[in-house]
Design a protein around this motif. Structure first.
Motif, PDB file in Angstrom:
ATOM      1  N   ASP A  24       0.833  -1.206   0.000  1.00 55.08           N
ATOM      2  CA  ASP A  24       0.000   0.000   0.000  1.00 55.08           C
ATOM      3  C   ASP A  24       0.870   1.260   0.000  1.00 55.08           C
ATOM      4  OD1 ASP A  24       0.817  -0.743   2.583  1.00 55.08           O
ATOM      5  OD2 ASP A  24      -0.836   0.320   3.531  1.00 55.08           O
ATOM      6  N   LEU A  27       2.503   1.651  -3.439  1.00 57.74           N
ATOM      7  CA  LEU A  27       1.549   2.205  -4.410  1.00 57.74           C
ATOM      8  C   LEU A  27       1.388   3.710  -4.222  1.00 57.74           C
ATOM      9  CD1 LEU A  27      -1.377  -0.355  -4.765  1.00 57.74           C
ATOM     10  CD2 LEU A  27       0.119   0.500  -6.558  1.00 57.74           C
ATOM     11  N   ALA A  56      -3.489  -1.878 -10.320  1.00 52.91           N
ATOM     12  CA  ALA A  56      -3.336  -1.211  -9.029  1.00 52.91           C
ATOM     13  C   ALA A  56      -2.550   0.080  -9.193  1.00 52.91           C
ATOM     14  CB  ALA A  56      -2.649  -2.140  -8.030  1.00 52.91           C
ATOM     15  N   ASN A  59      -4.801   2.657 -11.009  1.00 53.50           N
ATOM     16  CA  ASN A  59      -5.824   3.198 -10.109  1.00 53.50           C
ATOM     17  C   ASN A  59      -5.244   4.147  -9.074  1.00 53.50           C
ATOM     18  OD1 ASN A  59      -7.845   1.785 -11.449  1.00 53.50           O
ATOM     19  ND2 ASN A  59      -7.767   0.050 -10.055  1.00 53.50           N
TER      20      ASN A  59
END
Length: 84
Positions: A24, A27, A56, A59
Motif C-alpha cells: 500500500d 503504491l 493497481a 488506479n
C-alpha cells in the motif's frame, strides 16, 4: 531548500531504504512520484484483466488526478519522512 530539491532527496532516499515498505505504501509512493513528475495520468488502463499490479498502479495514479505537482511532491517527501 525548495520542494523540488526536497523531492529529489526523498526519491534518492527511497532507493536506499533498509526495510521494504508494504504494498500500500509502495503504491502511494508510485502514484505520488508519477503525479509529481508527469502530472495527471496520461496512459490507458491495462487491457489484460490479469495484470493486477498494472491495474493497481493505474488506479493509484488515477486517484491523484487534479492534484498539483507541488502538493504531490510534498506528500511524497512527507511519506518518505515516515519510512526507515
Amino acid at each position: 531548500m525548495n520542494i523540488q530539491e526536497l523531492f529529489q532527496q526523498a526519491v534518492s532516499r527511497s532507493k536506499t531504504l533498509t526495510e521494504k515498505p508494504g504494498n500500500d505504501i509502495l503504491l502511494q509512493l508510485y502514484a505520488l512520484y508519477k503525479q509529481s513528475t508527469e502530472g495527471d495520468i496520461n496512459i490507458e488502463p491495462p487491457s489484460n484483466m490479469f495484470d493486477l499490479v498494472g491495474k493497481a498502479k493505474f488506479n493509484a495514479w488515477e486517484s491523484l488526478k487534479g492534484k498539483p505537482k507541488e502538493a504531490a511532491m510534498q506528500e511524497y517527501v512527507d511519506l518518505m519522512g515516515k519510512l526507515k
